[in-house]
Design a protein around this motif. Structure first.
Motif, PDB file in Angstrom:
ATOM      1  N   THR A  20       0.896  -1.159   0.000  1.00  0.00           N
ATOM      2  CA  THR A  20       0.000   0.000   0.000  1.00  0.00           C
ATOM      3  C   THR A  20       0.932   1.206   0.000  1.00  0.00           C
ATOM      4  O   THR A  20       1.450   1.598   1.040  1.00  0.00           O
ATOM      5  N   PRO A  63      -4.399  -3.807  -1.386  1.00  0.00           N
ATOM      6  CA  PRO A  63      -3.276  -3.030  -1.946  1.00  0.00           C
ATOM      7  C   PRO A  63      -3.619  -2.400  -3.309  1.00  0.00           C
ATOM      8  O   PRO A  63      -3.161  -1.302  -3.610  1.00  0.00           O
ATOM      9  N   TYR A  66      -5.369   1.030  -2.927  1.00  0.00           N
ATOM     10  CA  TYR A  66      -4.679   2.137  -2.245  1.00  0.00           C
ATOM     11  C   TYR A  66      -4.489   3.336  -3.170  1.00  0.00           C
ATOM     12  O   TYR A  66      -4.839   4.459  -2.817  1.00  0.00           O
TER      13      TYR A  66
END
Ligand code: UDP
Length: 387
Positions: A20, A63, A66
Motif C-alpha cells: 500500500t 493493496p 490504495y
C-alpha cells in the motif's frame, strides 16, 4: 561446506508488509539488508504481503485499492483513517483486522517457521502478532512503525514484545495509546543502507558531480527532484509545468514511480528547462544526492531519505490522516515547508532564488541534524537482542 548444518544454523525472520504505497516495502527491504549486513550468514529473511497472501477475497485486493482511493477520493481515505482511530472505534477496527487476517498470517507462520516476526504495516501487526503467539508464544514479535508523528492507534494495538518508533513524536503517540513505554524504542525510520553516513562501510562514496554525470544530469544547474511516493501520486504534472514556465535557471528530475500513465504524459510535453524523466527507480539515494532540493508529498519514507541525503524539501501535499503528522515533523525540524499548490511552490522557489538562499542552507544543516541514516542497522541490532 556442510550445507545442512549451514541452513540449520540460520535463524529465520518473517517480515509482514504490504504494497500500500511504496514505504512499507522500502522499510522491509532496508531491514532485510541491515540484517544481512550487520549479521552476515546468520539470518534468512522472508517477506509476506499480509493482504495479498493472507487475506481472503475481497480483502486480498486492498493493496490494489490504495492508489485509486488515495488519489481520487482522499477525503474518503482521511475519513477512514480518522473514524478508525478513536478510543471507541480502535478496538473495533483492530478486531476486524484480526478477524480477516489472523488465519492467513498463521498459515504463513506455519509455512516459514520463523524464530522472530516483524511487522512494518499498521493493519497487519495485530493479526500477525496474535497468530504468532497462538503458534509459538516464545517467539518475539516486533512492530516497526513507519509513520513519523501521528502514528495510527493500530500500530500499537498488538501485544508486541518491542515497538520501534522513528521519532519522539511517534513515541508520545504510543504512550497516548497506552502502549507500555518500556517496550518502545525511539531509533528511526528504516531506510536504504545506501543512505548510511560516509563513515559507514556500506555508504556510497560518489560525489554529487559523479552522480550527476552518471544520471545524465547537467552539472551547472540547480537541480530539483520531484517525486510522489512509490505510486507517483499528487499533482506532479501540474507542479512540473508551473516550475517549467517560471523560467528559473534549474533542471528538473521527475520520478513518476509506478504511475506509468503520468510518465507517458510527461514524455509528451514540450519542456523549456532540461528535464530528466524516470519511472520507478531503484536508486533513489543517488537521485536525491544528485539534487539540491526535493519536492514530494509527505510520505514518511521519502522525508527521512531526503534528510539522510541532507537536502531541504518542499512538501506539495499530504494524505489526510496518515501523513498530517509528517508535515508537522518537517516544519518543526525546520527541514522544509508545506506549499500545497503549484503556484505556492513557484512563489517559494522565487523567494529562495531572489535572495533568501540562506534559508535553503539552514534547512540543509537542519536536515543533517534530524537525519537517522543508519537507523535500519541500529534497528536490526536492537531486534537481535530479543533472540
Ligand atoms: N521509491 C522508489 N522508487 C521510486 C519511487 C519511490 O524506490 O521510483 C521509494 C522511495 O524511495 C520511498 C518509498 O518508495 O522509500 C515511498 O515511500 P513513502 O513513505 O515516501 O510514500 P508511500 O509510497 O508509501 O506513500
Amino acid at each position: 561446506m556442510n550445507f545442512e548444518l549451514f541452513t540449520w544454523s540460520l535463524r529465520r525472520i518473517l517480515i509482514f508488509f504490504s504494497d500500500t504505497g511504496g514505504g512499507h516495502r522500502a522499510a522491509a527491504n532496508a531491514l532485510r539488508d541491515a540484517f544481512y549486513f550487520a549479521f552476515p550468514g546468520q539470518f534468512e529473511i522472508t517477506f509476506v504481503d499480509g493482504f495479498k497472501e493472507c487475506a481472503p477475497f475481497p480483502f486480498n485486493h486492498i493493496p490494489d485499492t490504495y492508489f485509486p482511493l488515495t488519489a481520487y477520493a482522499p477525503w474518503l481515505w482521511g475519513a477512514l483513517f480518522h473514524s478508525s482511530n478513536s478510543r471507541v472505534s480502535l478496538p473495533l477496527s483492530a478486531s476486524f483486522d484480526d478477524f480477516i487476517l489472523r488465519r492467513g498470517c498463521a498459515r504463513a507462520i506455519r509455512q516459514h517457521r520463523p524464530d522472530l516476526v516483524i511487522s512494518v504495516h499498521p493493519l497487519i501487526n495485530r493479526a500477525a502478532c496474535n497468530a504468532l503467539k497462538d503458534l509459538n508464544p516464545d517467539a518475539p514479535f516486533v512492530t516497526v512503525v513507519t509513520d513519523l508523528f501521528d502514528a495510527h492507534g493500530l500500530w500499537f494495538s498488538a501485544a508486541a514484545d518491542v515497538v520501534i518508533v522513528p521519532t519522539q513524536g511517534a513515541y508520545e503517540r504510543g504512550i497516548r495509546w497506552k502502549f507500555p513505554r518500556e517496550k518502545m524504542r525511539v531509533i528511526g525510520q528504516p531506510i536504504s543502507l545506501k543512505f548510511a553516513t560516509s563513515d559507514s562501510p556500506n555508504a556510497v562514496h560518489e560525489s554529487q558531480s559523479e552522480l550527476r554525470a552518471r544520471l545524465n544530469l547537467r552539472q551547472d544547474l540547480f537541480t530539483i527532484l520531484l517525486v510522489g511516493g512509490g505510486e507517483g501520486m499528487g499533482p506532479l504534472r501540474a507542479i512540473a509545468r508551473a516550475i517549467d514556465h517560471a523560467n528559473f535557471p534549474i533542471q528538473l528530475a521527475i520520478i513518476a514511480g509506478r504511475n506509468a500513465k503520468l510518465l507517458k504524459q510527461l514524455q509528451k510535453l514540450p519542456w523549456r528547462v532540461p528535464v530528466n524523466l524516470q519511472g520507478f527507480v531503484s536508486n533513489m539515494p543517488d537521485w536525491m544526492r544528485a539534487s539540491d532540493l526535493v519536492i514530494t508529498k509527505a510520505g514518511p519514507g521519502t522525508i527521512m531519505e531526503t534528510l539522510a541525503a541532507g537536502k531541504p524539501m518542499i512538501l506539495s501535499g499530504y494524505l489526510r490522516g496518515q501523513e498530517e503528522g509528517n508535515v508537522k515533523f518537517v516544519e518543526e525540524e525546520g527541514v522544509g515547508v508545506l506549499r500545497s499548490t503549484p503556484h505556492a511552490i513557484v512563489t517559494q522557489l522565487r523567494a529562495w532564488f531572489d535572495g533568501e538562499r540562506s534559508q535553503l542552507t539552514q534547512m540543509q544543516g537542519n536536515a543533517k541534524r534530524a537525519a537517522r541514516p543508519n537507523a535500519a542497522v541500529e534497528i536490526a541490532r536492537e531486534i537481535v537482542k530479543l533472540l
